[in-house]
Design a protein around this motif. Structure first.
Motif, PDB file in Angstrom:
ATOM      1  N   TYR A  35       0.820  -1.076  -0.020  1.00  0.00           N
ATOM      2  CA  TYR A  35      -0.022  -0.085   0.086  1.00  0.00           C
ATOM      3  C   TYR A  35       0.890   1.274  -0.097  1.00  0.00           C
ATOM      4  N   ASP A  36       1.990   1.200   0.764  1.00  0.00           N
ATOM      5  CA  ASP A  36       2.746   2.308   0.950  1.00  0.00           C
ATOM      6  C   ASP A  36       3.643   2.707  -0.593  1.00  0.00           C
ATOM      7  N   ALA A  42      -4.628   3.069  -3.146  1.00  0.00           N
ATOM      8  CA  ALA A  42      -5.483   4.123  -2.141  1.00  0.00           C
ATOM      9  C   ALA A  42      -6.791   4.259  -2.633  1.00  0.00           C
ATOM     10  N   GLY A  45      -9.156   2.297  -0.699  1.00  0.00           N
ATOM     11  CA  GLY A  45      -9.542   2.661   0.290  1.00  0.00           C
ATOM     12  C   GLY A  45      -8.407   2.996   1.299  1.00  0.00           C
ATOM     13  N   SER A  46      -8.598   2.735   2.575  1.00  0.00           N
ATOM     14  CA  SER A  46      -7.337   3.059   3.509  1.00  0.00           C
ATOM     15  C   SER A  46      -6.347   1.843   3.714  1.00  0.00           C
ATOM     16  N   ARG A  47      -5.389   2.127   4.173  1.00  0.00           N
ATOM     17  CA  ARG A  47      -4.172   1.083   4.397  1.00  0.00           C
ATOM     18  C   ARG A  47      -4.870  -0.076   5.274  1.00  0.00           C
ATOM     19  N   GLU A  48      -5.784   0.475   6.230  1.00  0.00           N
ATOM     20  CA  GLU A  48      -6.132  -0.579   7.044  1.00  0.00           C
ATOM     21  C   GLU A  48      -7.396  -1.510   6.293  1.00  0.00           C
ATOM     22  N   ALA A  49      -8.173  -0.752   5.310  1.00  0.00           N
ATOM     23  CA  ALA A  49      -9.320  -1.532   4.603  1.00  0.00           C
ATOM     24  C   ALA A  49      -8.381  -2.476   3.767  1.00  0.00           C
TER      25      ALA A  49
END
Ligand SMILES: [Mg+2]
Length: 230
Positions: A35-36, A42, A45-49
Motif C-alpha cells: 500500500y505504501d 489508495a 480505500g485506507s491502508r487498514e481497509a
C-alpha cells in the motif's frame, strides 16, 4: 459421509502460511508495505481497509487479489512486486517459523508412505524464500504455486489436482487437503478431496471453515497424524 480410513489417504496437500508456517501477521504487514509503495491501492480505500481485504481473501492467489484491489493489471503487477519484496524481507529478517509440530507431522505422514505437497497463493520466488528460510527443501515431496497449476490459485481446485497428478495419486478420495482459510477448504471441496481439513492456526475460524465444507477442523496440522490414526 463415507468413512475414509487412515490407510486410504495417500496424499496430503498442505497450505503454507497459517497452516504449516506461522503467519503472525506477516502477510497483512506486507500488504501494508505494498500500500505504501503503490498509489493505486489508495483507490480501494485506507491502508487498514486493504489489510482487511487481505485477511478476507487469505489463501487466494496474491496477484489475483491485487487485480481485484486495483482493477488494473499494471498496477496489480507493481503492487504484487512490492508485496513480494516486503514479505521476502520480513521472512529474511527471521519473521517466518514453522507451526509447532508441523515438521514432525509431515515426517510422520511421509513415514507412512503418504506424499506431502505444500501449496501457496504466493509466487514461486516467495515460496522458495519461505522454504529456504525454514530449511524445508527435503521435508516434502513437492511445492506448488498457482503458476505451477496453470495460473489459477484457490478457491479453484487446480493446485490440489496438480498435486494429485504430479504425485500419481490414484484418486481424489485418497487426497487430504488442509488449510487455514475458507479458500483452502473450498479448493478441497471443488477438487473432491476425501478429506477437506480446516486448521485454526491461521486466518479463519471454525464456523467459517465448516460452512465452507470442512470435513474436519483441527487446532493445527500437528493433529493430522492422530486424525489419520497414525
Ligand atoms: Mg494460509
Amino acid at each position: 459421509m463415507t468413512d475414509i480410513s487412515a490407510a486410504s489417504i495417500s496424499l496430503a496437500v498442505l497450505d503454507m502460511a497459517g497452516t504449516t508456517i506461522a503467519d503472525d501477521g506477516l502477510v497483512e504487514e506486507a500488504f501494508g508495505l505494498a500500500y505504501d509503495a503503490e498509489p493505486a491501492l489508495a483507490g480501494y480505500g485506507s491502508r487498514e481497509a486493504v489489510k482487511q481485504f487481505a485477511r478476507a481473501t487469505m489463501g487466494q492467489s496474491k496477484i489475483a487479489v491485487f487485480r481485484e484491489l486495483t482493477d488494473a493489471d499494471d498496477a496489480a503487477e507493481r503492487a504484487n512486486l512490492a508485496f513480494e519484496r516486503g514479505y521476502e524481507s520480513l521472512v529474511a529478517g527471521g519473521g517466518a517459523s514453522a507451526i509447532p509440530g508441523a515438521e514432525e507431522a509431515i515426517r510422520a505422514l511421509r513415514d507412512e508412505g503418504i506424499a506431502v505437497v505444500l501449496t501457496t497463493g504466493f509466487s514461486p520466488s516467495t515460496q522458495r524464500a519461505l522454504i529456504e528460510a525454514l530449511g524445508w527443501h527435503d521435508l516434502v515431496d513437492l511445492a506448488l504455486a498457482p503458476v505451477d497449476a496453470g495460473g489459477r490459485g484457490r478457491p479453484f481446485p487446480d493446485l490440489n489436482l496438480t498435486a494429485l497428478i504430479r504425485t500419481r495419486t490414484e484418486s481424489v478420495q485418497r487426497m487430504l487437503v488442509a488449510g487455514d482459510t475458507v479458500s483452502d477448504v473450498r479448493s478441497a471441496v471443488r477438487a473432491g478431496a476425501g478429506r477437506a481439513v480446516g486448521v485454526l492456526s491461521g486466518a479463519h475460524g471454525e464456523a467459517q471453515l465448516r460452512e465452507a465444507g470442512a470435513t474436519d477442523v483441527l487446532g493445527s496440522v500437528a493433529e493430522l497424524p492422530a486424525l489419520l490414526g497414525l
